[in-house]
Design a protein around this motif. Structure first.
Motif, short mmCIF file in Angstrom:
data_model
loop_
_atom_site.label_atom_id
_atom_site.label_comp_id
_atom_site.label_asym_id
_atom_site.label_seq_id
_atom_site.Cartn_x
_atom_site.Cartn_y
_atom_site.Cartn_z
N HIS A 1 0.73 61.78 31.85
CA HIS A 1 -0.12 61.42 33.00
C HIS A 1 -0.66 59.98 32.91
O HIS A 1 -1.86 59.75 33.07
CB HIS A 1 -1.28 62.43 33.15
CG HIS A 1 -0.83 63.80 33.58
ND1 HIS A 1 -0.79 64.19 34.90
CD2 HIS A 1 -0.36 64.85 32.87
CE1 HIS A 1 -0.33 65.44 34.98
NE2 HIS A 1 -0.06 65.86 33.77
N ASP B 1 5.75 64.96 34.23
CA ASP B 1 4.39 64.45 34.47
C ASP B 1 4.09 63.29 33.51
O ASP B 1 3.01 63.22 32.91
CB ASP B 1 3.33 65.57 34.38
CG ASP B 1 3.32 66.46 35.61
OD1 ASP B 1 4.11 66.21 36.55
OD2 ASP B 1 2.52 67.42 35.65
N ASN C 1 5.94 67.77 38.49
CA ASN C 1 5.45 67.75 39.87
C ASN C 1 4.74 66.45 40.22
O ASN C 1 4.74 66.05 41.37
CB ASN C 1 4.52 68.95 40.12
CG ASN C 1 3.49 69.16 39.04
OD1 ASN C 1 3.85 69.37 37.88
ND2 ASN C 1 2.23 69.12 39.40
N HIS C 2 4.13 65.78 39.23
CA HIS C 2 3.42 64.54 39.55
C HIS C 2 4.31 63.31 39.56
O HIS C 2 3.86 62.23 39.93
CB HIS C 2 2.29 64.31 38.54
CG HIS C 2 1.11 65.19 38.77
ND1 HIS C 2 0.20 64.98 39.77
CD2 HIS C 2 0.74 66.33 38.16
CE1 HIS C 2 -0.70 65.93 39.76
NE2 HIS C 2 -0.41 66.77 38.78
N TRP D 1 -4.63 80.65 37.64
CA TRP D 1 -4.68 79.44 38.50
C TRP D 1 -3.44 78.59 38.28
O TRP D 1 -2.99 77.91 39.21
CB TRP D 1 -5.97 78.66 38.24
CG TRP D 1 -6.01 77.90 36.95
CD1 TRP D 1 -6.44 78.37 35.75
CD2 TRP D 1 -5.59 76.56 36.74
NE1 TRP D 1 -6.30 77.40 34.80
CE2 TRP D 1 -5.79 76.27 35.38
CE3 TRP D 1 -5.06 75.56 37.56
CZ2 TRP D 1 -5.48 75.04 34.82
CZ3 TRP D 1 -4.76 74.33 37.02
CH2 TRP D 1 -4.96 74.07 35.67
N GLN E 1 0.10 80.27 39.78
CA GLN E 1 0.47 80.01 41.19
C GLN E 1 1.33 78.74 41.28
O GLN E 1 1.99 78.51 42.29
CB GLN E 1 -0.78 79.87 42.07
CG GLN E 1 -1.63 78.67 41.68
CD GLN E 1 -2.86 78.48 42.53
OE1 GLN E 1 -2.84 78.73 43.73
NE2 GLN E 1 -3.95 78.05 41.91
N HIS F 1 0.03 72.43 29.83
CA HIS F 1 -0.92 71.74 28.95
C HIS F 1 -1.51 72.67 27.88
O HIS F 1 -2.72 72.64 27.62
CB HIS F 1 -2.06 71.10 29.76
CG HIS F 1 -1.62 70.01 30.71
ND1 HIS F 1 -2.34 68.85 30.88
CD2 HIS F 1 -0.55 69.89 31.54
CE1 HIS F 1 -1.73 68.09 31.78
NE2 HIS F 1 -0.64 68.69 32.19
N GLU G 1 -13.61 70.02 37.93
CA GLU G 1 -13.09 71.24 38.56
C GLU G 1 -11.66 71.11 39.04
O GLU G 1 -11.15 71.96 39.79
CB GLU G 1 -13.99 71.66 39.71
CG GLU G 1 -15.34 72.13 39.19
CD GLU G 1 -16.29 72.59 40.27
OE1 GLU G 1 -16.01 72.34 41.46
OE2 GLU G 1 -17.31 73.18 39.91
N GLY G 2 -10.98 70.03 38.64
CA GLY G 2 -9.58 69.88 39.02
C GLY G 2 -9.22 68.43 39.27
O GLY G 2 -10.04 67.54 39.08
N TYR G 3 -7.98 68.21 39.67
CA TYR G 3 -7.52 66.86 39.99
C TYR G 3 -6.34 66.92 40.93
O TYR G 3 -5.84 68.01 41.22
CB TYR G 3 -7.16 66.07 38.72
CG TYR G 3 -6.05 66.64 37.86
CD1 TYR G 3 -4.74 66.21 38.00
CD2 TYR G 3 -6.34 67.60 36.89
CE1 TYR G 3 -3.73 66.73 37.19
CE2 TYR G 3 -5.34 68.12 36.07
CZ TYR G 3 -4.04 67.68 36.23
OH TYR G 3 -3.07 68.19 35.42
N1 LIG Z 1 -8.88 73.32 40.38
C1 LIG Z 1 -7.55 73.49 40.51
N2 LIG Z 1 -7.03 74.67 40.93
C2 LIG Z 1 -5.70 74.86 41.03
N3 LIG Z 1 -4.78 73.91 40.73
C3 LIG Z 1 -5.22 72.72 40.33
C4 LIG Z 1 -6.61 72.44 40.18
N4 LIG Z 1 -6.74 71.17 39.74
C5 LIG Z 1 -5.50 70.67 39.61
N5 LIG Z 1 -4.58 71.59 39.97
C6 LIG Z 1 -3.11 71.46 39.98
O1 LIG Z 1 -2.62 72.25 38.89
C7 LIG Z 1 -1.66 71.47 38.20
C8 LIG Z 1 -1.40 71.87 36.78
O2 LIG Z 1 -0.96 70.80 35.98
P1 LIG Z 1 -0.41 69.44 36.57
O3 LIG Z 1 -0.72 68.37 35.61
O4 LIG Z 1 0.97 69.66 37.04
O5 LIG Z 1 -1.30 69.17 37.87
C9 LIG Z 1 -2.26 70.09 38.28
C10 LIG Z 1 -2.68 70.03 39.72
O6 LIG Z 1 -1.61 69.73 40.58
#
Ligand SMILES: Nc1ncnc2c1ncn2[C@@H]1O[C@@H]2COP(=O)(O)O[C@H]2[C@H]1O
Ligand SMILES: [Fe+2]
Length: 275
Positions: free
Chosen positions: A24, A64, A94-95, A174, A177, A205, A273-275
């Motif tokens: 990343h 990634d 995916n990234h 999570w 999916q 990860h 809470e995510g990215y």
């Molecule tokens: N809060 C979240 N809930 C669900 N998916 C998420 C969330 N945050 C990030 N993601 C996605 O989940 C992916 C898992 O790993 P990636 O590094 O491919 O990139 C991440 C995002 O595309």
């Protein structure tokens, strides 16, 4: 797609492969993902690998590699890999942004080969499970046919199959999916080829070692942020970044080890809470 990397390892009965995944990286080396400077954690991982002083025949990067689609991020990846004399091959996650990925890595001397012959006994096949713009994965008809063709033309080679997305639930709902959606179609191809006994992923990860219909499915920590196992919702882990060694033997067996940094320097911001 058709380029082949041929590693002829005279007289060696063991091949050592290093997996690096989910770095990343950004165009700017000071940028961070969830509080972790991904360039610094990547550098720390590479330094720790060098300090291990293990002979290495091949490096595999399972997607990634970049976070921001920039050519510069891929150049930074290549700058890190240039520390090693072993060749490197890669597949997209995916990234990733494949136009920039392909050309920046090629310009830096990193092979785009998606098939590696290792001596007479092994091959590594690298699949593209990216569905551009979404986090989940899927293997296209083209990818499935390509795989079937490569397996059919060398049915006697032990095969290690690489792809970014996990084909089995990881235990984090999570993340599940965002798994490989057509794992059943992959299984339909693989069931005709018993020499494919190992699959290796990135994406989740975290370390994973599961049985998938008699095959061993492995996944590996990222070189930056880690996800906590067995969580229903997005949860970061405070364990250190890591990498994986795989030793492939002539008789088709595989020994593997995950290593992590000793430093606690790269803790993410666990309130994210995510990215
Ligand atoms: N809060 C979240 N809930 C669900 N998916 C998420 C969330 N945050 C990030 N993601 C996605 O989940 C992916 C898992 O790993 P990636 O590094 O491919 O990139 C991440 C995002 O595309
Ligand atoms: Fe991913």
């Amino acid at each position: 797609m058709e380029s082949l990397l041929n590693l002829s390892l005279a007289g060696e009965s063991r091949v050592r492969v290093l997996q690096i995944t989910d770095s990343h990286l950004f165009a700017e080396k000071h940028e961070t993902l969830l509080g972790v400077n991904t360039w610094e954690s990547y550098q720390a991982v590479l330094e720790a690998i060098q300090a291990q002083q293990r002979p290495c025949d091949l490096i595999v990067a399972t997607g990634d590699l970049a976070q921001d689609h920039s050519a510069a991020a891929y150049q930074h990846f290549a700058e890190g890999i240039a520390r090693f004399s072993a060749p490197c091959v890669w597949l997209p996650g995916n990234h990733d942004f494949q136009p920039a990925m392909y050309s920046a890595l090629q310009d830096a001397g990193i092979s785009p080969a998606k098939r590696v012959f290792i001596g007479e006994r092994w091959q590594i096949l690298l699949l593209d499970s990216q569905v551009f713009g979404v986090p989940h994965g899927e293997l296209s008809e083209f990818q499935l046919e390509w795989l079937e063709n490569k397996l059919s033309d060398s049915p006697d080679r032990h095969t290690l199959l690489l792809l970014h997305h996990h084909p089995l639930p990881s235990g984090c709902s999570w993340l599940d999916q965002h798994s490989l959606r057509n794992a059943g179609e992959l299984n339909n191809v693989l069931q005709h080829f018993p020499k494919v006994r190992y699959l290796l992923c990135g994406h989740i990860h975290q370390e994973l070692d599961l049985d998938w219909n008699g095959r061993r499915l492995l996944a590996t920590p990222s070189t930056c942020v880690q996800f906590k196992p067995h969580c229903a919702n997005f949860t970061l882990d405070t364990v250190a970044p890591g990498w994986r060694w795989l030793d492939l033997y002539d008789d088709g067996t595989l020994h593997t080890e995950v290593c992590r940094l000793e430093s606690t320097q790269f803790r993410p911001d666990t309130a994210s809470e995510g990215y």
